[in-house]
Design a protein around this motif. Structure first.
Motif, PDB file in Angstrom:
ATOM      1  N   PHE A   1       0.842  -1.188   0.000  1.00 34.80           N
ATOM      2  CA  PHE A   1       0.000   0.000   0.000  1.00 34.80           C
ATOM      3  C   PHE A   1       0.882   1.244   0.000  1.00 34.80           C
ATOM      4  O   PHE A   1       1.873   1.314   0.724  1.00 34.80           O
ATOM      5  N   GLY A   2       0.494   2.249  -0.795  1.00 30.72           N
ATOM      6  CA  GLY A   2       1.243   3.502  -0.813  1.00 30.72           C
ATOM      7  C   GLY A   2       1.924   3.745  -2.137  1.00 30.72           C
ATOM      8  O   GLY A   2       1.474   3.301  -3.196  1.00 30.72           O
TER       9      GLY A   2
ATOM     10  N   TRP B   1      -3.663   5.000   2.586  1.00 32.14           N
ATOM     11  CA  TRP B   1      -2.695   3.903   2.710  1.00 32.14           C
ATOM     12  C   TRP B   1      -2.725   3.322   4.130  1.00 32.14           C
ATOM     13  O   TRP B   1      -2.619   2.105   4.301  1.00 32.14           O
TER      14      TRP B   1
ATOM     15  N   GLY C   1      -1.776   1.643  -4.777  1.00 27.23           N
ATOM     16  CA  GLY C   1      -0.860   2.745  -4.546  1.00 27.23           C
ATOM     17  C   GLY C   1      -0.820   3.726  -5.705  1.00 27.23           C
ATOM     18  O   GLY C   1      -1.555   3.599  -6.679  1.00 27.23           O
TER      19      GLY C   1
END
Length: 288
Positions: free
Chosen positions: A50-51, A214, A74
């Motif tokens: 995530f991100g 996130w 992401g």
């Protein structure tokens, strides 16, 4: 930034994988390199990313879902604006997130965290009113009802909030972020106090403030994971504290840069708490 992520994933210093903010056709990690996620997946780990990505998109084979990650959500490149339509393109697995209709497994309430969304309009505030029901999630240093509402909107479990210029309690900050039912019966008149009930913004989870999006996704992955079936790997790459330094919702620090760090720390704290609640903390390695 990108070079550190590439080094972590490949276990190689930057000289071996490069990162010069290259163009679409030349931005890649050599496919002969085995990623950490590949190795972990091969021994049974359930891996999530995530991100920020920006680790190469020369082909579909360079994307995280081709390297052991069962889920990956992401920003394709560096990130752009932290929220709203100005962020760089966000992706999930192998497809772009043009809107929420393409977003699978959205975290709860993630479409309401940006200050200024519906539910944080002054016309919806309950002036001279205290919502006494529910339990405390956090006390926030806010200077106005609007900031208090934004703090509620950016808290994963908040259902309503109470703002008192003198503080809800004498030794607490003025913004009381709460959870639980907020029916009309719990309203009481109190001069100078402003309250509000969280409502859906009707906005896009896809356009959520990046630290909150996130963080919520990572927390959700931990919450939903069954440690009896497999070990867990969460690869979380916050946009903070990268430019453009967009102020975090309900920032209590008085400094934009510190506020960016504060917001990421809020989510790390919640993830640690969840790991402890699930009995996973003592067997978890956290690299930060």
């Amino acid at each position: 930034c990108s070079s550190s992520r590439r080094s972590f994933l490949t276990v190689r210093p930057p000289i071996h994988h490069g990162e010069l903010l290259s163009g679409d056709a030349t931005d890649d990690i050599d496919l002969r390199m085995t990623w950490v996620s590949d190795r972990l997946a091969s021994v049974g780990y359930k891996a999530h990313w995530f991100g920020k990505w920006h680790t190469g998109f020369k082909s579909a084979n360079h994307l995280p879902d081709q390297h052991g990650f069962v889920t990956a959500t992401g920003s394709f490149q560096t990130g752009g604006q932290y929220s709203g339509p100005g962020h760089s393109m966000r992706w999930q697995d192998n497809h772009p997130l043009y809107s929420d209709q393409f977003f699978h497994d959205k975290p709860p309430r993630c479409d309401t965290t940006v200050a200024g969304s519906a539910g944080c309009n002054a016309t919806d505030f309950l002036s001279n009113t205290k919502l006494a029901c529910g339990s405390a999630l956090e006390f926030v240093h806010a200077s106005s009802p609007a900031e208090c509402c934004a703090a509620c909107a950016s808290n994963h479990g908040c259902t309503h909030w109470v703002f008192s210029p003198k503080g809800t309690n004498a030794d607490k900050p003025p913004c009381h972020v709460k959870t639980g039912d907020a029916p009309a019966s719990c309203k009481s008149a109190q001069a100078g106090v402003t309250s509000g009930i969280r409502t859906s913004s009707g906005g896009q989870c896809t356009d959520e403030y990046s630290t909150d999006l996130w963080g919520q996704l990572a927390l959700q992955a931990i919450t939903e994971h069954d440690p009896s079936t497999s070990p867990l790997y969460v690869h979380l790459c916050f946009q903070a504290v990268h430019t453009p330094y967009d102020r975090a919702p309900a920032d209590p620090t008085g400094n934009v840069y510190r506020g960016l760090l504060w917001r990421s720390d809020v989510w790390i704290g919640r993830m640690v708490a969840e790991l402890k609640a699930k009995g996973m903390y003592d067997n978890t390695l956290i690299l930060y």
